[in-house]
Design an enzyme around this catalytic site. Structure first.
Site, short mmCIF file in Angstrom:
data_model
loop_
_atom_site.label_atom_id
_atom_site.label_comp_id
_atom_site.label_asym_id
_atom_site.label_seq_id
_atom_site.Cartn_x
_atom_site.Cartn_y
_atom_site.Cartn_z
N SER B 210 0.84 -1.20 0.00
CA SER B 210 0.00 0.00 0.00
C SER B 210 0.87 1.25 0.00
O SER B 210 0.58 2.24 -0.67
CB SER B 210 -0.92 -0.01 1.22
OG SER B 210 -0.17 0.21 2.39
N ARG B 214 0.38 3.40 -3.32
CA ARG B 214 -0.36 4.64 -3.13
C ARG B 214 0.39 5.82 -3.75
O ARG B 214 -0.16 6.60 -4.52
CB ARG B 214 -0.59 4.92 -1.64
CG ARG B 214 -1.27 6.27 -1.40
CD ARG B 214 -1.39 6.61 0.05
NE ARG B 214 -2.17 5.61 0.76
CZ ARG B 214 -1.69 4.74 1.61
NH1 ARG B 214 -0.39 4.76 1.86
NH2 ARG B 214 -2.45 3.88 2.21
N ASN B 218 -0.90 7.77 -7.19
CA ASN B 218 -1.22 9.21 -7.18
C ASN B 218 -0.38 9.98 -8.18
O ASN B 218 -0.88 10.82 -8.93
CB ASN B 218 -1.01 9.77 -5.78
CG ASN B 218 -2.23 9.62 -4.91
OD1 ASN B 218 -3.19 10.35 -5.05
ND2 ASN B 218 -2.21 8.61 -4.07
#
Lengths: 156, 281
Positions: B210, B214, B218
């Protein structure tokens, strides 16, 4: 966008930078921050202390000023007292001196008076004797009538 | 903008999303890949030169900048660079102290490095998408991705580094037995051991995944939008002007995103390592 050996390279790079940061960047900066915090705290407490000191000093100065004023008042008071005392003394002295002078003058006058009277008395005796001689036409024996003469002189 | 072939939308986007990869071609020779497909065929032992190059460059910039400030730092009135660096350091230190309650000299410098390094890598996203790649193309370099964090290798590489630290400290603090016990005996007791292991294993593995994905997601999405906006510049004056406005707006918004993503990566790293230091059960 394939997963390849870049991932290993990136990991090693990451380790190197973290190590560098841990060794050369973080410790000096954090110690400087701690030092400054301490400095500021010290400065603040010093300022507090100084303020307290100033207050104490002001209080002390005020006390001293009050004391000095009191002392000055006392001194002036004493001076007043002393000066009036001096004046009184001078007055007394002057009066005494005046009295003394007056008495001396009176004594002298009396003395003069007495002397003059004695002289007068002795002259009166002579004159009286001379008058009597003239009246009697003879000499009066001074010895025989000395008692009478003296009595007469004493009456003068 | 590809110099060869026709300038198609698909080609433009693909071109922008291809790393400069160095590795062994299937025929045995070493060299740069000339297409995404070739890069794929190189297998695992290939390097994305642009990702590594830019990340190392930015890491060096970070190190020198902060090192210079740290060397000259005094406890007198700070000025200029020292002021800024101290502000960042204090911010990171506060974040660490809020979350991490054990004593470990590694955590704060680790957090600072993560925060600034990732921020700088993300910051490359604000450089107009064509500027550096196009310049490089003039120098003969075909592919160039300037934002290292849009390469999953970079983000997962860092996440993996954090993951290894999590494992190291878990075992160091709790002992191997304690760590294994945490993995297998909770939450349902020893009779459900395989199920526990599965749950806790997923829990453990999800941390680096994660963390890395992440950040990658993004930034990749942000970069993609910049590329799509850049496409509008070929659509005539009006569309091009509109594209300029859009790019400006997205860049302003993106400043928030790149800061936020760097901050999130840092905070999650601290949180994960904090969990590794304290037994949660």
């Amino acid at each position: 966008m394939n997963i390849n050996a870049t991932i290993i390279g990136q990991m090693l790079t990451f380790v190197v930078f973290v190590w560098f940061c841990m060794k050369f960047i973080w410790p000096p900066l954090i110690s400087v921050l701690a030092e400054r915090t301490k400095k500021i705290a010290d400065g603040l407490s010093a300022a507090d202390r100084a303020e307290r000191d100033l207050e104490l000093a002001q209080e002390k100065a005020m006390d001293q000023l009050k004391e000095a004023k009191q002392q000055a008042a006392e001194i002036i008071d004493q001076a007043h007292k002393r000066s009036s005392q001096l004046v009184d003394e001078a007055k007394d002295q002057a009066r005494e001196e005046g009295d003394r002078l007056l008495k001396a003058a009176q004594a002298e006058i009396e003395q003069e008076f007495n002397r003059a009277r004695e002289e007068l008395r002795s002259q009166v005796a002579k004159i009286a004797v001379a008058g009597a001689e003239k009246v009697l036409g003879s000499s009066v024996d001074a010895k025989a009538h000395s008692a009478l003469l003296n009595k007469l002189a004493a009456e003068l | 903008m590809a110099t060869d072939a026709a300038l198609t939308t698909k080609g433009y986007i693909t071109h922008h999303l291809t790393n400069l990869t160095f590795g062994q071609h299937p025929d045995g020779s070493w060299g740069f890949a000339h297409s995404a497909q070739e890069a794929g065929e190189m297998g695992f032992w290939a390097f994305n030169v642009d990702t590594l190059g830019f990340s190392v460059l930015l890491g060096v910039i970070f190190s020198l900048l902060f090192w210079g400030a740290a060397r000259k730092a005094t406890s007198d009135v700070p000025s200029g660079m020292q002021n800024f660096v101290e502000w960042v350091v204090e911010f990171v230190d506060d974040s660490v102290n809020d979350i991490f309650h054990s004593r470990n000299a590694l955590i704060a410098p680790l957090a600072l490095t993560i925060f600034i390094w990732i921020f700088l890598m993300n910051l490359m996203d604000l450089v107009p998408v064509d500027l550096i790649p196009h310049t490089a193309q003039l120098a003969g370099i075909h592919f160039l991705k300037v934002v290292p964090t849009t390469d999953p290798n970079a983000t997962l590489g860092m996440a993996l580094g954090v993951f290894l630290l999590i494992l190291y400290y878990s075992i160091k603090i709790k002992g191997l037995g304690g760590f294994l016990g945490e993995l297998t005996l909770h939450p349902f007791g020893k009779w459900m051991l395989p199920f526990n292991l599965f749950l806790e294993g997923v829990n453990l593995i999800s941390k680096p995944v994660s963390l890395g994905l992440r950040l990658f997601g993004n930034l990749y999405a942000g970069e993609m939008i910049f590329i799509l906006i850049a496409l509008m510049y070929s659509g005539g004056l009006v569309v091009g002007l509109f594209g300029g406005v859009l790019q400006w707006a997205w860049a302003v918004f993106h400043i928030l995103i790149i800061l936020l993503q760097a901050f999130i990566f840092m905070v999650l790293t601290i949180v994960y390592l904090s969990m590794a230091h304290e037994s949660s059960h």
